[in-house]
Design a protein around this motif. Structure first.
Motif, PDB file in Angstrom:
ATOM      1  N   VAL A   1      -3.464 -12.758   6.899  1.00  0.00           N
ATOM      2  CA  VAL A   1      -3.235 -11.395   6.428  1.00  0.00           C
ATOM      3  C   VAL A   1      -4.576 -10.735   6.151  1.00  0.00           C
ATOM      4  CG1 VAL A   1      -2.252 -10.014   4.578  1.00  0.00           C
ATOM      5  CG2 VAL A   1      -1.028 -12.022   5.408  1.00  0.00           C
ATOM      6  N   GLU A   2      -4.719  -9.511   6.631  1.00  0.00           N
ATOM      7  CA  GLU A   2      -5.933  -8.759   6.336  1.00  0.00           C
ATOM      8  C   GLU A   2      -5.668  -7.820   5.175  1.00  0.00           C
ATOM      9  OE1 GLU A   2      -8.590  -6.682   9.023  1.00  0.00           O
ATOM     10  OE2 GLU A   2      -7.894  -8.102  10.549  1.00  0.00           O
ATOM     11  N   LEU A   3      -6.491  -7.909   4.167  1.00  0.00           N
ATOM     12  CA  LEU A   3      -6.363  -7.049   2.999  1.00  0.00           C
ATOM     13  C   LEU A   3      -7.327  -5.880   3.117  1.00  0.00           C
ATOM     14  CD1 LEU A   3      -6.239  -9.763   0.196  1.00  0.00           C
ATOM     15  CD2 LEU A   3      -4.323  -8.613   1.304  1.00  0.00           C
ATOM     16  N   SER A   4      -6.905  -4.726   2.646  1.00  0.00           N
ATOM     17  CA  SER A   4      -7.792  -3.575   2.636  1.00  0.00           C
ATOM     18  C   SER A   4      -7.676  -2.875   1.286  1.00  0.00           C
ATOM     19  CB  SER A   4      -7.448  -2.603   3.770  1.00  0.00           C
ATOM     20  OG  SER A   4      -6.127  -2.150   3.643  1.00  0.00           O
ATOM     21  N   ALA A   5      -8.781  -2.372   0.837  1.00  0.00           N
ATOM     22  CA  ALA A   5      -8.815  -1.699  -0.461  1.00  0.00           C
ATOM     23  C   ALA A   5      -8.093  -0.360  -0.383  1.00  0.00           C
ATOM     24  CB  ALA A   5     -10.256  -1.481  -0.899  1.00  0.00           C
ATOM     25  N   LYS A   6      -7.367  -0.040  -1.444  1.00  0.00           N
ATOM     26  CA  LYS A   6      -6.694   1.254  -1.555  1.00  0.00           C
ATOM     27  C   LYS A   6      -7.083   1.889  -2.876  1.00  0.00           C
ATOM     28  CE  LYS A   6      -2.450   0.552   1.049  1.00  0.00           C
ATOM     29  NZ  LYS A   6      -0.990   0.657   0.967  1.00  0.00           N
ATOM     30  N   SER A   7      -7.153   3.195  -2.870  1.00  0.00           N
ATOM     31  CA  SER A   7      -7.420   3.903  -4.117  1.00  0.00           C
ATOM     32  C   SER A   7      -6.140   3.882  -4.958  1.00  0.00           C
ATOM     33  CB  SER A   7      -7.863   5.332  -3.834  1.00  0.00           C
ATOM     34  OG  SER A   7      -6.788   6.065  -3.286  1.00  0.00           O
ATOM     35  N   PRO A   8      -6.237   4.083  -6.261  1.00  0.00           N
ATOM     36  CA  PRO A   8      -5.057   4.032  -7.125  1.00  0.00           C
ATOM     37  C   PRO A   8      -3.954   5.020  -6.742  1.00  0.00           C
ATOM     38  CG  PRO A   8      -7.036   3.971  -8.455  1.00  0.00           C
ATOM     39  CD  PRO A   8      -7.467   4.250  -7.037  1.00  0.00           C
ATOM     40  N   CYS A   9      -4.317   6.181  -6.234  1.00  0.00           N
ATOM     41  CA  CYS A   9      -3.328   7.220  -5.907  1.00  0.00           C
ATOM     42  C   CYS A   9      -3.105   7.350  -4.407  1.00  0.00           C
ATOM     43  CB  CYS A   9      -3.758   8.563  -6.502  1.00  0.00           C
ATOM     44  SG  CYS A   9      -3.867   8.568  -8.285  1.00  0.00           S
ATOM     45  N   ALA A  10      -3.435   6.317  -3.648  1.00  0.00           N
ATOM     46  CA  ALA A  10      -3.285   6.358  -2.197  1.00  0.00           C
ATOM     47  C   ALA A  10      -1.850   6.713  -1.819  1.00  0.00           C
ATOM     48  CB  ALA A  10      -3.671   5.017  -1.584  1.00  0.00           C
ATOM     49  N   GLY A  11      -1.705   7.724  -0.988  1.00  0.00           N
ATOM     50  CA  GLY A  11      -0.393   8.147  -0.526  1.00  0.00           C
ATOM     51  C   GLY A  11       0.371   9.045  -1.479  1.00  0.00           C
ATOM     52  N   LEU A  12      -0.163   9.258  -2.670  1.00  0.00           N
ATOM     53  CA  LEU A  12       0.526  10.080  -3.678  1.00  0.00           C
ATOM     54  C   LEU A  12      -0.067  11.478  -3.803  1.00  0.00           C
ATOM     55  CD1 LEU A  12       0.789   7.383  -6.505  1.00  0.00           C
ATOM     56  CD2 LEU A  12       2.562   8.030  -4.842  1.00  0.00           C
ATOM     57  N   LEU A  13      -1.341  11.597  -3.521  1.00  0.00           N
ATOM     58  CA  LEU A  13      -2.054  12.857  -3.700  1.00  0.00           C
ATOM     59  C   LEU A  13      -2.835  13.162  -2.440  1.00  0.00           C
ATOM     60  CD1 LEU A  13      -3.404  12.351  -7.332  1.00  0.00           C
ATOM     61  CD2 LEU A  13      -1.460  13.738  -6.609  1.00  0.00           C
ATOM     62  N   PRO A  14      -3.174  14.418  -2.228  1.00  0.00           N
ATOM     63  CA  PRO A  14      -3.116  15.583  -3.116  1.00  0.00           C
ATOM     64  C   PRO A  14      -1.722  16.216  -3.126  1.00  0.00           C
ATOM     65  CG  PRO A  14      -4.137  16.211  -1.060  1.00  0.00           C
ATOM     66  CD  PRO A  14      -3.864  14.731  -0.963  1.00  0.00           C
ATOM     67  N   MET A  15      -1.522  17.082  -4.135  1.00  0.00           N
ATOM     68  CA  MET A  15      -0.286  17.856  -4.231  1.00  0.00           C
ATOM     69  C   MET A  15      -0.592  19.174  -4.917  1.00  0.00           C
ATOM     70  SD  MET A  15       2.470  16.415  -6.996  1.00  0.00           S
ATOM     71  CE  MET A  15       1.604  15.692  -8.369  1.00  0.00           C
ATOM     72  N   THR A  16       0.110  20.219  -4.465  1.00  0.00           N
ATOM     73  CA  THR A  16      -0.012  21.550  -5.049  1.00  0.00           C
ATOM     74  C   THR A  16       1.387  22.096  -5.267  1.00  0.00           C
ATOM     75  OG1 THR A  16      -2.118  21.960  -3.936  1.00  0.00           O
ATOM     76  CG2 THR A  16      -0.924  23.894  -4.750  1.00  0.00           C
ATOM     77  N   ILE A  17       1.634  22.553  -6.494  1.00  0.00           N
ATOM     78  CA  ILE A  17       2.915  23.165  -6.842  1.00  0.00           C
ATOM     79  C   ILE A  17       2.620  24.361  -7.730  1.00  0.00           C
ATOM     80  CG2 ILE A  17       5.130  22.868  -8.025  1.00  0.00           C
ATOM     81  CD1 ILE A  17       4.863  19.831  -7.407  1.00  0.00           C
ATOM     82  N   GLY A  18       3.130  25.516  -7.353  1.00  0.00           N
ATOM     83  CA  GLY A  18       2.985  26.712  -8.181  1.00  0.00           C
ATOM     84  C   GLY A  18       1.549  27.099  -8.488  1.00  0.00           C
ATOM     85  N   GLY A  19       0.642  26.862  -7.564  1.00  0.00           N
ATOM     86  CA  GLY A  19      -0.746  27.258  -7.773  1.00  0.00           C
ATOM     87  C   GLY A  19      -1.578  26.260  -8.556  1.00  0.00           C
ATOM     88  N   VAL A  20      -0.998  25.139  -8.956  1.00  0.00           N
ATOM     89  CA  VAL A  20      -1.750  24.078  -9.635  1.00  0.00           C
ATOM     90  C   VAL A  20      -1.868  22.914  -8.658  1.00  0.00           C
ATOM     91  CG1 VAL A  20      -1.810  22.466 -11.581  1.00  0.00           C
ATOM     92  CG2 VAL A  20      -0.969  24.794 -11.917  1.00  0.00           C
ATOM     93  N   SER A  21      -3.074  22.391  -8.532  1.00  0.00           N
ATOM     94  CA  SER A  21      -3.326  21.297  -7.597  1.00  0.00           C
ATOM     95  C   SER A  21      -3.790  20.055  -8.335  1.00  0.00           C
ATOM     96  CB  SER A  21      -4.409  21.696  -6.589  1.00  0.00           C
ATOM     97  OG  SER A  21      -3.986  22.791  -5.821  1.00  0.00           O
ATOM     98  N   VAL A  22      -3.376  18.916  -7.808  1.00  0.00           N
ATOM     99  CA  VAL A  22      -3.827  17.621  -8.328  1.00  0.00           C
ATOM    100  C   VAL A  22      -4.409  16.854  -7.151  1.00  0.00           C
ATOM    101  CG1 VAL A  22      -3.174  15.476  -9.484  1.00  0.00           C
ATOM    102  CG2 VAL A  22      -1.990  17.594 -10.057  1.00  0.00           C
ATOM    103  N   ALA A  23      -5.598  16.315  -7.348  1.00  0.00           N
ATOM    104  CA  ALA A  23      -6.263  15.543  -6.298  1.00  0.00           C
ATOM    105  C   ALA A  23      -6.929  14.331  -6.930  1.00  0.00           C
ATOM    106  CB  ALA A  23      -7.307  16.398  -5.587  1.00  0.00           C
TER     107      ALA A  23
END
Length: 181
Positions: free
Chosen positions: A2-24
């Motif tokens: 198995v090959e392991l690869s590093a992922k960031s804590p929010c991988a696949g979850l961000l970025p997101m923008t709702i109602g003019g507020v953004s989270v990255a």
């Protein structure tokens, strides 16, 4: 194998923008906790300034900017975000690499304060919590750190294991604020 690869804590979850507020998700670089030994706070602050060119932050304050920021991180502790910590600081302070321990995100937008008011039990309005102010506080039910890094921008750190929960809580708060128009 198995090959392991590093992922960031929010991988696949961000970025997101709702109602003019953004989270990255943001990569702060190396994160080092610096805790002066008993009776050596002055020496540690002097060493820190000489090594990194940043003032040692007072309680609930930060110094520096993106790429090299020092955040007050609790009683007798700061967090250096960005460059590797100079090993000479170890003479007067305990140094702990915490680079993989934290999830870090920015929340930006005109209504960012309103979103965070639903999650944080402290007053984050600009009149009270100015740029460069930081606090260790609850973020919903998680322990974390929140720092104002711009007029309508906040840096949030929570334990890496809570990244999904942070994104979920932010999304709910963003949707609630957006629904109010």
């Amino acid at each position: 194998m198995v090959e392991l690869s590093a992922k960031s804590p929010c991988a696949g979850l961000l970025p997101m923008t709702i109602g003019g507020v953004s989270v990255a998700e943001v990569d702060l670089g190396r994160l080092t906790a610096i805790a002066p030994y008993k009776g050596r706070a002055t020496e540690a602050a002097e060493d820190f300034k000489a090594a990194h060119g940043l003032a040692y932050p007072a309680a609930n304050r930060t110094t520096g900017k993106d790429g090299g920021r020092a955040l007050w991180f609790g009683r007798d502790m700061i967090l250096l975000a960005g460059p590797p910590c100079d090993d000479r600081l170890a003479q007067n302070a305990a140094l702990t690499d915490q680079s993989d321990a934290w999830a870090s995100v920015t929340v930006t937008g005109e209504r960012a304060e309103e979103v965070l008011a639903r999650l944080v039990p402290i007053d984050l309005r600009a009149a009270h919590f100015k740029r460069g102010h930081t606090a260790r506080t609850l973020i919903m039910h998680m322990n974390g750190s929140i720092t104002r890094v711009g007029a309508d921008s906040f840096l949030i750190l929570v334990f890496r294991a809570m990244a999904g929960t942070l994104v979920h809580d932010l999304k709910q708060a963003m949707e609630a604020v957006a629904a109010r128009g």
